[in-house]
Scaffold this motif. Structure first.
Motif: not given
Ligand code: ZN
Length: 135
Positions: A33-39, A106-111, A54-57, A41-45
């Motif tokens: 997946s590729t996801e933008v987590l605007e809150d 906790y907060s809600i992260g990628a995926e 592997v999570e690219l940030l 400030g990151v795009t995760t790949d």
């Protein structure tokens, strides 16, 4: 707290367009997946390896924690994430042991994972993330 394994390794990159082809085409590992987590400030790949991801940030803006990390320390390994069976229980246990958890819950992260970070001060210098898989 029960650790179920290494969920992923987070890697701060300056530019996904430049860096993702290595993971995608050279290593040829599954791109999940590729996801933008605007809150945050990151795009995760995210890439699967079969065991752990592997999570690219990439920072979405100059004030992003990832942008600040790269300014200070350069691109590279940013955090290690462990999967836990119950994140609320884990947070409680960490706090009881005076471990510095970032945030109250906790907060809600990628995926859709429930995630929390532990300050490197409490871990020997590595930012540690705990994550509980969404149901
Ligand atoms: Zn992560």
């Amino acid at each position: 707290m029960k650790i179920l394994g290494i969920e992923h390794i987070g890697i701060a990159v300056k530019d996904l367009a430049n860096d993702s082809p290595f993971w995608k085409h050279v290593l040829d590992i599954y791109h999940s997946s590729t996801e933008v987590l605007e809150d945050q400030g990151v795009t995760t790949d995210i890439y699967g390896t079969g065991k752990g991801k592997v999570e690219l940030l990439e920072a979405t803006n100059p004030d992003s924690p990832i942008a600040k990390f790269i300014d200070k320390r350069g691109a590279g390994i940013h955090h290690v994430c462990f999967e836990v069976d119950d994140i609320i229980e884990a947070i409680q246990e960490l706090k009881e042991n005076n471990i510095q958890v970032l945030g109250d819950t906790y907060s809600i992260g990628a995926e859709g994972y429930k995630v929390v970070f532990i300050h490197p001060r409490s871990t020997g210098g590595v930012l540690v993330e705990l994550a509980e898989k969404p149901e």
